[in-house]
Design a protein around this motif. Structure first.
Motif, mmCIF file in Angstrom:
data_model
loop_
_atom_site.group_PDB
_atom_site.id
_atom_site.type_symbol
_atom_site.label_atom_id
_atom_site.label_comp_id
_atom_site.label_asym_id
_atom_site.label_seq_id
_atom_site.Cartn_x
_atom_site.Cartn_y
_atom_site.Cartn_z
ATOM 1 N N ALA A 69 0.821 -1.213 0.000
ATOM 2 C CA ALA A 69 0.000 0.000 0.000
ATOM 3 C C ALA A 69 0.850 1.255 0.000
ATOM 4 N N ASP A 70 2.037 1.199 0.578
ATOM 5 C CA ASP A 70 2.851 2.413 0.648
ATOM 6 C C ASP A 70 3.502 2.752 -0.689
ATOM 7 N N LEU A 71 3.302 1.922 -1.712
ATOM 8 C CA LEU A 71 3.775 2.299 -3.048
ATOM 9 C C LEU A 71 2.891 3.406 -3.621
ATOM 10 N N ALA A 72 1.582 3.307 -3.384
ATOM 11 C CA ALA A 72 0.651 4.309 -3.894
ATOM 12 C C ALA A 72 0.625 5.547 -2.997
ATOM 13 N N ILE A 73 0.732 5.310 -1.700
ATOM 14 C CA ILE A 73 0.726 6.413 -0.730
ATOM 15 C C ILE A 73 2.152 6.548 -0.220
ATOM 16 N N GLN A 74 2.802 7.635 -0.541
ATOM 17 C CA GLN A 74 4.230 7.774 -0.271
ATOM 18 C C GLN A 74 4.566 7.712 1.220
ATOM 19 N N LYS A 75 3.774 8.341 2.053
ATOM 20 C CA LYS A 75 4.104 8.357 3.477
ATOM 21 C C LYS A 75 2.840 8.089 4.286
ATOM 22 N N LEU A 76 2.831 6.951 4.961
ATOM 23 C CA LEU A 76 1.718 6.621 5.841
ATOM 24 C C LEU A 76 2.039 7.117 7.248
ATOM 25 N N PRO A 77 1.018 7.538 8.010
ATOM 26 C CA PRO A 77 1.270 7.885 9.416
ATOM 27 C C PRO A 77 1.835 6.671 10.158
ATOM 28 N N ARG A 78 2.645 6.919 11.158
ATOM 29 C CA ARG A 78 3.342 5.847 11.876
ATOM 30 C C ARG A 78 2.372 4.827 12.479
ATOM 31 N N PHE A 79 1.278 5.286 13.096
ATOM 32 C CA PHE A 79 0.342 4.345 13.712
ATOM 33 C C PHE A 79 -0.356 3.479 12.663
ATOM 34 N N VAL A 80 -0.611 4.036 11.477
ATOM 35 C CA VAL A 80 -1.218 3.257 10.398
ATOM 36 C C VAL A 80 -0.228 2.207 9.905
ATOM 37 N N GLU A 81 1.036 2.590 9.823
ATOM 38 C CA GLU A 81 2.068 1.651 9.399
ATOM 39 C C GLU A 81 2.207 0.502 10.393
ATOM 40 N N ILE A 82 2.171 0.801 11.686
ATOM 41 C CA ILE A 82 2.261 -0.232 12.728
ATOM 42 C C ILE A 82 1.035 -1.133 12.670
ATOM 43 N N LEU A 83 -0.144 -0.538 12.572
ATOM 44 C CA LEU A 83 -1.382 -1.309 12.490
ATOM 45 C C LEU A 83 -1.380 -2.207 11.248
ATOM 46 N N ARG A 84 -0.939 -1.650 10.122
ATOM 47 C CA ARG A 84 -0.869 -2.424 8.885
ATOM 48 C C ARG A 84 0.080 -3.605 9.053
ATOM 49 N N GLY A 85 1.208 -3.383 9.699
ATOM 50 C CA GLY A 85 2.158 -4.463 9.937
ATOM 51 C C GLY A 85 1.566 -5.556 10.814
ATOM 52 N N GLN A 86 0.798 -5.158 11.833
ATOM 53 C CA GLN A 86 0.151 -6.138 12.717
ATOM 54 C C GLN A 86 -0.900 -6.950 11.961
ATOM 55 N N VAL A 87 -1.701 -6.276 11.152
ATOM 56 C CA VAL A 87 -2.739 -6.969 10.370
ATOM 57 C C VAL A 87 -2.095 -7.925 9.376
ATOM 58 N N ILE A 88 -1.027 -7.498 8.716
ATOM 59 C CA ILE A 88 -0.326 -8.365 7.770
ATOM 60 C C ILE A 88 0.269 -9.567 8.496
ATOM 61 N N GLY A 89 0.883 -9.333 9.647
ATOM 62 C CA GLY A 89 1.462 -10.436 10.415
ATOM 63 C C GLY A 89 0.412 -11.457 10.836
ATOM 64 N N PHE A 90 -0.726 -10.975 11.340
ATOM 65 C CA PHE A 90 -1.809 -11.874 11.710
ATOM 66 C C PHE A 90 -2.352 -12.587 10.477
ATOM 67 N N GLY A 91 -2.516 -11.845 9.399
ATOM 68 C CA GLY A 91 -3.056 -12.438 8.171
ATOM 69 C C GLY A 91 -2.180 -13.555 7.635
ATOM 70 N N ILE A 92 -0.879 -13.336 7.624
ATOM 71 C CA ILE A 92 0.045 -14.366 7.142
ATOM 72 C C ILE A 92 0.040 -15.554 8.092
ATOM 73 N N SER A 93 0.032 -15.303 9.394
ATOM 74 C CA SER A 93 -0.006 -16.397 10.376
ATOM 75 C C SER A 93 -1.266 -17.238 10.214
ATOM 76 N N PHE A 94 -2.406 -16.576 10.050
ATOM 77 C CA PHE A 94 -3.655 -17.315 9.888
ATOM 78 C C PHE A 94 -3.699 -18.023 8.535
ATOM 79 N N TYR A 95 -3.077 -17.434 7.517
ATOM 80 C CA TYR A 95 -2.995 -18.089 6.210
ATOM 81 C C TYR A 95 -2.220 -19.404 6.328
ATOM 82 N N ILE A 96 -1.089 -19.357 7.010
ATOM 83 C CA ILE A 96 -0.285 -20.572 7.213
ATOM 84 C C ILE A 96 -1.083 -21.594 8.020
ATOM 85 N N THR A 97 -1.784 -21.136 9.053
ATOM 86 C CA THR A 97 -2.621 -22.027 9.854
ATOM 87 C C THR A 97 -3.719 -22.664 9.010
ATOM 88 N N SER A 98 -4.336 -21.883 8.148
ATOM 89 C CA SER A 98 -5.409 -22.433 7.308
ATOM 90 C C SER A 98 -4.870 -23.476 6.331
#
Length: 130
Positions: A69-98
């Motif tokens: 997402a940060d390719l289209a939006i050059q600079k994301l706010p720090r909290f959005v970047e952290i939240l995005r990282g957490q969602v991606i981490g959970f998503g990948i973990s649950f993908y592997i679990t599935s």
């Protein structure tokens, strides 16, 4: 930055690799969605199969959209970047679990085949093997 996540591969080869990976995951998940009405040992396993196969089909495109997402939006706010990282981490973990659940369930279901599954084999349908 991607907040501690891996960098996007450089060049056209990296982009092609990512597209092929997402398309492959969607096709692989779609094959398992096709088993929607198959017989499972328990109702809970059937529901779990449905949830996990849908998730494994739809999640990877969403995860990659969030990842890049940060390719289209050059600079994301720090909290959005952290939240995005957490969602991606959970998503990948649950993908592997599935994917692990689907793999285990495929072999587990073999133990619960109906007796009719053992009556004939593929060899009995060929003239030289029967």
């Amino acid at each position: 930055g991607t907040g501690g996540l891996p960098d996007i591969p450089d060049g056209m080869g990296g982009a092609v690799f990512m597209y092929v990976m997402v398309i492959g995951a969607v096709l692989f998940g779609g094959i398992h969605v096709a088993a929607w009405n198959f017989t499972f040992p328990t109702r809970v396993e059937q529901i779990m199969w449905r949830v996990m196969s849908l998730y494994s089909t739809a999640s990877l495109p969403v995860i990659f959209l969030l990842l890049f997402a940060d390719l289209a939006i050059q600079k994301l706010p720090r909290f959005v970047e952290i939240l995005r990282g957490q969602v991606i981490g959970f998503g990948i973990s649950f993908y592997i679990t599935s994917r692990i659940f689907i793999l285990v369930e495929v072999f587990r279901s073999l133990c619960f085949l109906p007796p009719d599954a053992y009556i004939a084999t593929w060899a009995s349908n060929l003239p030289h093997f029967g």
